[in-house]
Design a protein around this motif. Sequence first.
Motif, PDB file in Angstrom:
ATOM      1  N   LEU A  48       0.941  -1.315  -0.133  1.00  0.00           N
ATOM      2  CA  LEU A  48      -0.128  -0.124  -0.045  1.00  0.00           C
ATOM      3  C   LEU A  48       0.824   1.131   0.161  1.00  0.00           C
ATOM      4  O   LEU A  48       0.455   2.331  -0.485  1.00  0.00           O
ATOM      5  N   ILE A  49       2.201   1.064   0.641  1.00  0.00           N
ATOM      6  CA  ILE A  49       2.979   2.333   0.588  1.00  0.00           C
ATOM      7  C   ILE A  49       3.080   2.656  -1.063  1.00  0.00           C
ATOM      8  O   ILE A  49       3.143   4.125  -1.260  1.00  0.00           O
ATOM      9  N   LEU A  50       3.285   1.656  -1.960  1.00  0.00           N
ATOM     10  CA  LEU A  50       3.514   2.047  -3.296  1.00  0.00           C
ATOM     11  C   LEU A  50       2.458   2.531  -3.723  1.00  0.00           C
ATOM     12  O   LEU A  50       2.332   3.429  -4.747  1.00  0.00           O
ATOM     13  N   LEU A  51       1.039   1.973  -3.575  1.00  0.00           N
ATOM     14  CA  LEU A  51      -0.056   2.167  -3.982  1.00  0.00           C
ATOM     15  C   LEU A  51      -0.630   3.637  -3.684  1.00  0.00           C
ATOM     16  O   LEU A  51      -1.056   4.255  -4.521  1.00  0.00           O
ATOM     17  N   TYR A  52      -0.272   4.086  -2.458  1.00  0.00           N
ATOM     18  CA  TYR A  52      -0.605   5.535  -1.942  1.00  0.00           C
ATOM     19  C   TYR A  52       0.283   6.525  -2.423  1.00  0.00           C
ATOM     20  O   TYR A  52       0.257   7.629  -1.994  1.00  0.00           O
ATOM     21  N   TRP A  53       1.388   6.146  -3.128  1.00  0.00           N
ATOM     22  CA  TRP A  53       2.679   7.010  -3.403  1.00  0.00           C
ATOM     23  C   TRP A  53       2.066   8.412  -4.497  1.00  0.00           C
ATOM     24  O   TRP A  53       2.150   9.359  -4.243  1.00  0.00           O
ATOM     25  N   PRO A  54       1.323   7.730  -5.563  1.00  0.00           N
ATOM     26  CA  PRO A  54       0.966   8.803  -6.549  1.00  0.00           C
ATOM     27  C   PRO A  54       0.266  10.005  -5.736  1.00  0.00           C
ATOM     28  O   PRO A  54      -0.989   9.568  -4.953  1.00  0.00           O
ATOM     29  N   PRO A  55       0.203  11.311  -6.267  1.00  0.00           N
ATOM     30  CA  PRO A  55      -0.474  12.279  -5.662  1.00  0.00           C
ATOM     31  C   PRO A  55      -1.725  12.194  -5.857  1.00  0.00           C
ATOM     32  O   PRO A  55      -2.412  12.862  -5.009  1.00  0.00           O
ATOM     33  N   PHE A  56      -2.442  11.600  -6.854  1.00  0.00           N
ATOM     34  CA  PHE A  56      -3.702  11.582  -7.120  1.00  0.00           C
ATOM     35  C   PHE A  56      -4.516  10.423  -6.253  1.00  0.00           C
ATOM     36  O   PHE A  56      -5.985  10.484  -6.173  1.00  0.00           O
ATOM     37  N   ILE A  57      -3.901   9.676  -5.587  1.00  0.00           N
ATOM     38  CA  ILE A  57      -4.475   8.907  -4.538  1.00  0.00           C
ATOM     39  C   ILE A  57      -4.735   9.390  -3.226  1.00  0.00           C
ATOM     40  O   ILE A  57      -3.962  10.027  -2.750  1.00  0.00           O
ATOM     41  N   SER A 102      14.928  16.355   9.276  1.00  0.00           N
ATOM     42  CA  SER A 102      16.177  15.930   9.133  1.00  0.00           C
ATOM     43  C   SER A 102      16.286  14.196   9.602  1.00  0.00           C
ATOM     44  O   SER A 102      17.363  13.721   9.250  1.00  0.00           O
ATOM     45  N   HIS A 103      15.070  13.700   9.875  1.00  0.00           N
ATOM     46  CA  HIS A 103      15.248  12.464  10.129  1.00  0.00           C
ATOM     47  C   HIS A 103      14.813  11.516   9.068  1.00  0.00           C
ATOM     48  O   HIS A 103      14.154  12.085   8.087  1.00  0.00           O
ATOM     49  N   TYR A 104      14.613  10.176   9.119  1.00  0.00           N
ATOM     50  CA  TYR A 104      14.272   9.196   7.950  1.00  0.00           C
ATOM     51  C   TYR A 104      13.127   8.575   8.308  1.00  0.00           C
ATOM     52  O   TYR A 104      13.126   7.355   8.063  1.00  0.00           O
ATOM     53  N   GLY A 105      12.190   9.199   9.046  1.00  0.00           N
ATOM     54  CA  GLY A 105      10.788   8.181   9.445  1.00  0.00           C
ATOM     55  C   GLY A 105      10.823   8.288  10.770  1.00  0.00           C
ATOM     56  O   GLY A 105       9.656   8.139  11.412  1.00  0.00           O
ATOM     57  N   VAL A 106      12.091   7.894  11.639  1.00  0.00           N
ATOM     58  CA  VAL A 106      11.953   7.752  13.025  1.00  0.00           C
ATOM     59  C   VAL A 106      13.117   8.701  13.803  1.00  0.00           C
ATOM     60  O   VAL A 106      14.327   8.712  13.086  1.00  0.00           O
ATOM     61  N   ASP A 107      12.857   9.350  14.660  1.00  0.00           N
ATOM     62  CA  ASP A 107      13.727  10.148  15.374  1.00  0.00           C
ATOM     63  C   ASP A 107      14.405   9.263  16.459  1.00  0.00           C
ATOM     64  O   ASP A 107      13.946   9.079  17.453  1.00  0.00           O
ATOM     65  N   LEU A 108      15.656   8.712  16.063  1.00  0.00           N
ATOM     66  CA  LEU A 108      16.256   7.819  16.865  1.00  0.00           C
ATOM     67  C   LEU A 108      16.825   8.304  18.299  1.00  0.00           C
ATOM     68  O   LEU A 108      16.862   7.581  19.258  1.00  0.00           O
ATOM     69  N   PRO A 154       9.322  -0.089  11.192  1.00  0.00           N
ATOM     70  CA  PRO A 154       9.972  -0.161   9.706  1.00  0.00           C
ATOM     71  C   PRO A 154       8.907   0.266   8.864  1.00  0.00           C
ATOM     72  O   PRO A 154       9.582   0.668   7.791  1.00  0.00           O
ATOM     73  N   LEU A 155       7.754   0.266   9.205  1.00  0.00           N
ATOM     74  CA  LEU A 155       6.855   1.011   8.044  1.00  0.00           C
ATOM     75  C   LEU A 155       7.031   2.476   7.766  1.00  0.00           C
ATOM     76  O   LEU A 155       7.035   2.956   6.635  1.00  0.00           O
ATOM     77  N   ALA A 156       7.454   3.098   8.991  1.00  0.00           N
ATOM     78  CA  ALA A 156       7.714   4.556   8.924  1.00  0.00           C
ATOM     79  C   ALA A 156       9.022   4.695   8.359  1.00  0.00           C
ATOM     80  O   ALA A 156       9.198   5.690   7.258  1.00  0.00           O
ATOM     81  N   PHE A 157      10.169   3.834   8.493  1.00  0.00           N
ATOM     82  CA  PHE A 157      11.294   3.928   7.615  1.00  0.00           C
ATOM     83  C   PHE A 157      10.954   3.722   5.947  1.00  0.00           C
ATOM     84  O   PHE A 157      11.509   4.426   5.273  1.00  0.00           O
ATOM     85  N   ALA A 158      10.223   2.807   5.967  1.00  0.00           N
ATOM     86  CA  ALA A 158       9.961   2.480   4.299  1.00  0.00           C
ATOM     87  C   ALA A 158       9.095   3.640   3.621  1.00  0.00           C
ATOM     88  O   ALA A 158       9.470   4.078   2.454  1.00  0.00           O
ATOM     89  N   THR A 159       8.074   4.125   4.454  1.00  0.00           N
ATOM     90  CA  THR A 159       7.530   5.265   3.870  1.00  0.00           C
ATOM     91  C   THR A 159       8.237   6.425   3.627  1.00  0.00           C
ATOM     92  O   THR A 159       8.157   7.118   2.741  1.00  0.00           O
ATOM     93  N   ASP A 160       8.941   6.768   4.604  1.00  0.00           N
ATOM     94  CA  ASP A 160      10.019   7.983   4.503  1.00  0.00           C
ATOM     95  C   ASP A 160      11.131   7.831   3.411  1.00  0.00           C
ATOM     96  O   ASP A 160      11.156   8.700   2.565  1.00  0.00           O
ATOM     97  N   PHE A 161      11.303   6.463   2.733  1.00  0.00           N
ATOM     98  CA  PHE A 161      12.188   6.216   1.983  1.00  0.00           C
ATOM     99  C   PHE A 161      11.437   6.359   0.414  1.00  0.00           C
ATOM    100  O   PHE A 161      12.160   6.832  -0.500  1.00  0.00           O
ATOM    101  N   VAL A 162      10.397   5.962   0.354  1.00  0.00           N
ATOM    102  CA  VAL A 162       9.312   5.965  -0.740  1.00  0.00           C
ATOM    103  C   VAL A 162       8.891   7.199  -1.067  1.00  0.00           C
ATOM    104  O   VAL A 162       8.981   7.750  -2.258  1.00  0.00           O
TER     105      VAL A 162
END
Length: 250
Positions: A48-57, A102-108, A154-162
């Motif tokens: 769903l991260i990939l599915l929700y990526w386009p701005p028209f979704i 400044s972080h990559y999805g998670v503030d370590l 891990p979902l937060a890291f993946a979402t911030d990456f994509v």
Amino acid sequence: MPTPPERVTEEAEVRSRKRLIDWIWPRGPLWLRVLRLVFVILLLPYALILLYWPPFIHPISTLMVSDLALFRGYDRRWVDLEKIAPVLVKSVMMSEDGQFCSHYGVDLVQLKGVIDDALEGNETRGASTIPMQTVKNLYLFNGRSFIRKGLELPLAFATDFVWSKARIMEVYLNIAEWGPGIYGIEAAAQTYFKVPASKLSASQAALLAAALPNPYVRVPNKPSRGMRSIAGIIARRAAASGDYVRCIYP
């Protein structure tokens, strides 16, 4: 004697249904089928991260799905990020996740502090970033638990990456809950202040940001003295945000 076309079509439909059932609930020992099902459920949010990526979704949250399932309905009016007052974006960022850019999805750093507090038996503080809150709202459930956090990180890291930071902020502001059945900044702005999200003032934006941690108790257009105090701090931080919001407003 040739098989009638109607029977051929019927047999093809039966085979198709059987393949679908086998894919959803494959044959084999029960424990293996359950394991496969759990594996598919765990992988679904990443698809769903990939599915929700386009701005028209325009995705909806699990809370919205719950409201629909319980026949409660909800008010959500999607609005693009560029049509949201920048002061609202800055207020939410300074209130919810000052290190968003400044972080990559998670503030370590914050996460380490929470883990240290937990190991020492101290009361833990919140360390959820905007990406973490976004994936929680989209794919997971409310309530504090280590299982949810384990899925969330891990979902937060993946979402911030994509996704871009702008896309994360846009989705978050359109699925955040601002009261019973009120989702997204456009519905919140219209409900509480009778203005579109693009016309929110600095004080209105700060009150809306202050309500986010507890939208069932904190009502933006009926703030308590304590809520006004919190909103004042948020407003000052938003006005001085500068480089903190560079990923949205360079």
